[in-house]
Design an enzyme around this catalytic site. Structure first.
Site, PDB file in Angstrom:
ATOM      1  N   LYS A  80       0.862  -1.189   0.000  1.00 27.22           N
ATOM      2  CA  LYS A  80       0.000   0.000   0.000  1.00 27.22           C
ATOM      3  C   LYS A  80       0.895   1.235   0.000  1.00 27.22           C
ATOM      4  CE  LYS A  80      -4.629   0.723   0.899  1.00 27.22           C
ATOM      5  NZ  LYS A  80      -5.805  -0.062   0.531  1.00 27.22           N
ATOM      6  N   GLY A 182     -18.711   8.147   1.338  1.00 25.70           N
ATOM      7  CA  GLY A 182     -17.898   8.530   0.183  1.00 25.70           C
ATOM      8  C   GLY A 182     -18.115   7.582  -0.974  1.00 25.70           C
ATOM      9  N   ASN A 183     -17.033   7.341  -1.734  1.00 24.45           N
ATOM     10  CA  ASN A 183     -17.146   6.546  -2.960  1.00 24.45           C
ATOM     11  C   ASN A 183     -17.790   5.191  -2.730  1.00 24.45           C
ATOM     12  OD1 ASN A 183     -15.944   8.306  -4.842  1.00 24.45           O
ATOM     13  ND2 ASN A 183     -13.915   7.845  -3.997  1.00 24.45           N
ATOM     14  N   VAL A 184     -17.266   4.446  -1.737  1.00 28.44           N
ATOM     15  CA  VAL A 184     -17.783   3.090  -1.530  1.00 28.44           C
ATOM     16  C   VAL A 184     -19.172   3.141  -0.903  1.00 28.44           C
ATOM     17  CG1 VAL A 184     -17.453   0.912  -0.309  1.00 28.44           C
ATOM     18  CG2 VAL A 184     -15.494   2.039  -1.371  1.00 28.44           C
ATOM     19  N   ALA A 185     -19.298   3.884   0.208  1.00 27.76           N
ATOM     20  CA  ALA A 185     -20.548   3.813   0.972  1.00 27.76           C
ATOM     21  C   ALA A 185     -21.726   4.414   0.230  1.00 27.76           C
ATOM     22  CB  ALA A 185     -20.378   4.497   2.320  1.00 27.76           C
ATOM     23  N   TYR A 186     -21.483   5.385  -0.674  1.00 27.03           N
ATOM     24  CA  TYR A 186     -22.617   5.915  -1.441  1.00 27.03           C
ATOM     25  C   TYR A 186     -23.221   4.782  -2.285  1.00 27.03           C
ATOM     26  CZ  TYR A 186     -25.537   8.446  -4.693  1.00 27.03           C
ATOM     27  OH  TYR A 186     -26.638   8.866  -5.427  1.00 27.03           O
TER      28      TYR A 186
END
Ligand SMILES: NC(=O)C1=CN([C@@H]2O[C@H](COP(=O)(O)OP(=O)(O)OC[C@H]3O[C@@H](n4cnc5c(N)ncnc54)[C@H](O)[C@@H]3O)[C@@H](O)[C@H]2O)C=CC1
Ligand SMILES: CC(C)CC(=O)C(=O)O
Length: 364
Positions: A80, A182-186
């Site tokens: 990472k 955000g990106n994932v949770a939306y």
């Protein structure tokens, strides 16, 4: 942090510190383990308060990727990157091109992708300088933004966890508290809303909250209230270390199932929620949809094949619960056992990933 003793203690292979004065690049690439193959993990850009915080995040995230890729059945190791800076104002083309050259110099030992604070556009810029990047635009025959696929994997994994806790994987009528939209949770909220779940959301970014309220009829709460709201499932989808001594006593959820990496501040917190009877879907098992999706690029991306594998997260979560009950251990330890057993089996046949011959991503 005593870096070398930390690396020795947790078996890290390599940490590369990169800077580029012109662009302001300050990046830390952490490669944890390449027994299973090249290290693959995203690049996070965040306003770390100290360099020590950045080093700690890079190292924790990289180790998490080793376990995530192993548990997902991928032939990939764990790595990472963190870039120190504000993703809203410190980004520039030269930064990501310089970063791409540093990745190219690792000769395929590390492959990057998106994470918090980085986008498909950033990956496309990195791709100008290196072959070892995934999650780039579909125009290049790639898989694009991994977030929606990560969200789908969290959704199916959450259903498996609900079945374990409530006897049914039907989420209709369940109340789900989502931290970080955000990106994932939306995208996760879209699936949950369509299935008839009630949503409680929070985010430090007010626009993100307003969007979720408008689009999913979600109830908004303050960032500090999310842990104590009455709900069936708590879905951490922001940053890590949020299952800790301060938050655990507030929790009312029967299930913790979310996208965030490194949710447990310390292992003892995983044991604590297990003793409380909370069903915990280990973070790196339930959020593996993104890496499964981008990893498919190594075989020439096929979205149907990738999504089929992502759906397998449901069975992988069930397998973790079975190991937990069979061996009488918390679910986070059951997931570690599943990952470590696969790595050990492969370690007996080979050591580090060394670049021999043409790397599938190599165009140069
Ligand atoms: N993007 C992907 O495909 C994958 C992401 N993850 C992990 O999922 C998590 C979310 O990732 P993304 O959606 O891509 O990132 P993102 O940056 O799009 O979303 C994170 C959201 O959390 C919010 N946030 C940050 N701190 C917060 C706090 N203290 N309280 C409430 N909200 C807070 C941010 O404002 C942001 O809206 C991260 O931990 C990431 O490492 C894991 C696997 C894959
Ligand atoms: C494709 C990336 C989103 C993989 C990754 O870095 C992760 O799963 O955290």
């Amino acid at each position: 942090m005593e870096l070398f003793s930390y690396m020795e203690n947790y078996d890290y292979e390599q940490v590369v510190v990169c800077q580029d004065k012109l662009s302001g690049l300050k990046a830390i690439i952490a490669i944890h383990d390449t027994t299973l193959g090249p290290a693959l993990g995203g690049t996070r850009m965040w306003m770390y308060e100290t360099e020590a915080d950045a080093f700690e995040d890079a190292l924790r995230l990289a180790k998490g990727m080793t376990y995530k890729n192993a548990a997902a059945g991928l032939n990939l190791g764990g790595g990472k990157t963190v870039i120190i800076g504000d993703p809203r104002k410190d980004k520039n083309e030269e930064m990501f091109r310089a970063f791409g050259r540093y990745i190219q110099g690792l000769n395929g030992r590390y492959i990057t992708a998106e994470d918090v604070g980085t986008t498909v556009q950033d990956m496309d810029t990195i791709y100008e300088e290196t072959d070892y990047v995934t999650g780039i635009s579909p125009a290049f025959g790639s898989s694009g933004n991994p977030s929606p696929v990560t969200a789908y994997g969290v959704y199916v994994g959450m259903k498996a966890a609900a079945k374990e806790a409530f006897g049914t994987d039907d989420l209709a009528g369940k109340t789900i508290a989502v931290q970080g939209v955000g990106n994932v949770a939306y995208n996760l909220c879209k699936h949950l809303h369509e299935e008839g779940a009630s949503l409680i959301v929070t985010d430090i970014n007010k626009e993100s909250v307003q969007r979720a309220v408008a689009d999913f009829n979600a109830k908004a709460v303050d960032v500090n209230e999310i842990y104590s709201v009455d709900c069936d499932i708590f879905a951490p989808c922001a940053l890590g270390a949020i299952i800790n001594d301060q938050t655990i006593p507030q929790l009312k959820a029967k299930v913790i199932a979310g996208a965030a990496n490194n949710q447990l501040k310390e292992e003892r917190h995983g044991s604590l929620i297990h003793e409380m009877g909370i069903v915990y879907a280990p973070d790196y098992v339930i959020n593996a949809g993104g890496v499964i999706n981008v990893a498919d690029e190594l075989n020439g991306y096929n979205s149907e094949r990738a999504l089929k594998k992502v759906e397998g997260i449901y069975q992988n979560i069930e397998k973790v619960f079975d190991i937990s009950k069979r061996d009488q251990i918390p679910t986070f330890k059951a997931a570690d056992r599943m990952a470590e057993e696969r790595i050990e089996r492969m370690r007996r046949s080979r050591r580090q990933f060394l670049q021999n011959g043409q790397h599938i991503l190599s165009r140069r």
